[in-house]
Each structure stands twice: as C-alpha cells, then as structure tokens.
Design a protein around this motif. Structure first.
Motif, PDB file in Angstrom:
ATOM      1  N   ILE A  39      61.928  49.324  52.288  1.00  0.00           N
ATOM      2  CA  ILE A  39      61.310  48.935  53.521  1.00  0.00           C
ATOM      3  C   ILE A  39      61.160  50.244  54.446  1.00  0.00           C
ATOM      4  N   LYS A  40      59.797  50.610  54.989  1.00  0.00           N
ATOM      5  CA  LYS A  40      59.673  51.487  55.805  1.00  0.00           C
ATOM      6  C   LYS A  40      60.576  51.773  56.932  1.00  0.00           C
ATOM      7  N   GLY A  41      61.330  52.644  57.337  1.00  0.00           N
ATOM      8  CA  GLY A  41      62.070  52.820  58.527  1.00  0.00           C
ATOM      9  C   GLY A  41      63.445  52.492  57.989  1.00  0.00           C
ATOM     10  N   GLU A  42      63.656  51.777  56.840  1.00  0.00           N
ATOM     11  CA  GLU A  42      65.026  51.234  56.610  1.00  0.00           C
ATOM     12  C   GLU A  42      65.526  52.429  55.439  1.00  0.00           C
ATOM     13  N   GLU A  43      66.942  52.900  55.587  1.00  0.00           N
ATOM     14  CA  GLU A  43      67.304  53.673  54.293  1.00  0.00           C
ATOM     15  C   GLU A  43      67.808  52.783  53.237  1.00  0.00           C
ATOM     16  N   GLY A  44      67.868  53.357  52.188  1.00  0.00           N
ATOM     17  CA  GLY A  44      68.208  52.846  50.964  1.00  0.00           C
ATOM     18  C   GLY A  44      67.305  51.608  50.204  1.00  0.00           C
ATOM     19  N   LEU A  45      67.568  51.154  49.233  1.00  0.00           N
ATOM     20  CA  LEU A  45      66.988  50.252  48.559  1.00  0.00           C
ATOM     21  C   LEU A  45      67.375  48.853  48.370  1.00  0.00           C
ATOM     22  N   TRP A  46      66.726  47.730  48.026  1.00  0.00           N
ATOM     23  CA  TRP A  46      67.433  46.494  47.833  1.00  0.00           C
ATOM     24  C   TRP A  46      66.833  45.831  46.551  1.00  0.00           C
ATOM     25  N   LEU A  47      67.755  45.431  45.942  1.00  0.00           N
ATOM     26  CA  LEU A  47      67.382  44.516  44.736  1.00  0.00           C
ATOM     27  C   LEU A  47      67.397  43.133  44.894  1.00  0.00           C
ATOM     28  N   ALA A  48      66.256  42.713  44.475  1.00  0.00           N
ATOM     29  CA  ALA A  48      66.173  41.123  44.591  1.00  0.00           C
ATOM     30  C   ALA A  48      66.015  40.600  43.068  1.00  0.00           C
ATOM     31  N   ASP A  49      66.978  39.795  42.815  1.00  0.00           N
ATOM     32  CA  ASP A  49      66.927  39.002  41.440  1.00  0.00           C
ATOM     33  C   ASP A  49      66.226  37.891  41.825  1.00  0.00           C
ATOM     34  N   LEU A  50      65.169  37.803  40.883  1.00  0.00           N
ATOM     35  CA  LEU A  50      64.269  36.635  41.116  1.00  0.00           C
ATOM     36  C   LEU A  50      64.828  35.130  40.654  1.00  0.00           C
ATOM     37  N   GLN A  51      65.480  35.594  39.529  1.00  0.00           N
ATOM     38  CA  GLN A  51      66.022  34.323  38.763  1.00  0.00           C
ATOM     39  C   GLN A  51      67.379  33.722  39.334  1.00  0.00           C
ATOM     40  N   GLN A  52      68.148  34.595  40.100  1.00  0.00           N
ATOM     41  CA  GLN A  52      69.068  34.268  40.796  1.00  0.00           C
ATOM     42  C   GLN A  52      68.881  33.732  42.235  1.00  0.00           C
ATOM     43  N   GLY A  53      67.719  34.322  42.649  1.00  0.00           N
ATOM     44  CA  GLY A  53      67.602  34.253  44.108  1.00  0.00           C
ATOM     45  C   GLY A  53      68.334  34.969  45.107  1.00  0.00           C
ATOM     46  N   THR A  54      68.669  36.155  44.763  1.00  0.00           N
ATOM     47  CA  THR A  54      69.624  36.819  45.703  1.00  0.00           C
ATOM     48  C   THR A  54      68.864  38.200  45.870  1.00  0.00           C
ATOM     49  N   VAL A  55      69.654  38.790  47.085  1.00  0.00           N
ATOM     50  CA  VAL A  55      68.902  40.072  47.434  1.00  0.00           C
ATOM     51  C   VAL A  55      70.140  40.939  47.793  1.00  0.00           C
ATOM     52  N   VAL A  56      70.517  42.210  47.162  1.00  0.00           N
ATOM     53  CA  VAL A  56      71.464  43.207  47.635  1.00  0.00           C
ATOM     54  C   VAL A  56      71.068  44.502  47.706  1.00  0.00           C
TER      55      VAL A  56
END
Length: 72
Positions: free
Chosen positions: A9-26
């Motif tokens: 996300i612009k302005g946010e450091e790092g990356l996020w992983l969204a698991d669509l099957q589990q419904g999680t974002v980490v």
C-alpha cells in the motif's frame, strides 16, 4: 482463482499477504528474492507493479466499503 495476493500500500512500509482461501491477511516477513525483490525495489521508487489484478482500491477503513461508497 488465485489462492493468495501480495499487497503493498502506498505510504506503508512492507508487504502484506492475503490468503484468499483462509480469509486472512498477515504481514509478509520472508526475505524477498529474484523478480519479487526487483518489483519491491521499483515500488520503493514509486513505480506501480501489478500482475493478474483487475480491481484494487486502498481504503482508510473498512467502514468506507459498508457506507455505500461503491454502490450503484
């Protein structure tokens, strides 16, 4: 359908992983290598990188979605 989406996300450091099957974002904490590391370095320079994404909108909060912002 893709099973996961890596998000920056612009302005946010790092990356996020969204698991669509589990419904999680980490937060993605694995070391970046190869093409993924190259893409992240481009992102740091302000270059947008996308692959196989046909719709994305960054919102300040989830309430924006529920408020009818994208209805009709």
């Amino acid at each position: 359908m893709a099973g996961a989406v890596l998000i920056g996300i612009k302005g946010e450091e790092g990356l996020w992983l969204a698991d669509l099957q589990q419904g999680t974002v980490v937060r993605y904490t694995q070391p970046l290598t190869g093409d993924l590391a190259a893409a992240e370095s481009w992102r740091a320079k302000g270059i947008r990188v996308e692959k196989n994404v046909d719709f994305a909108v960054a919102l300040i909060s989830a309430s924006g979605v529920a408020s009818g912002l994208f209805e009709g």
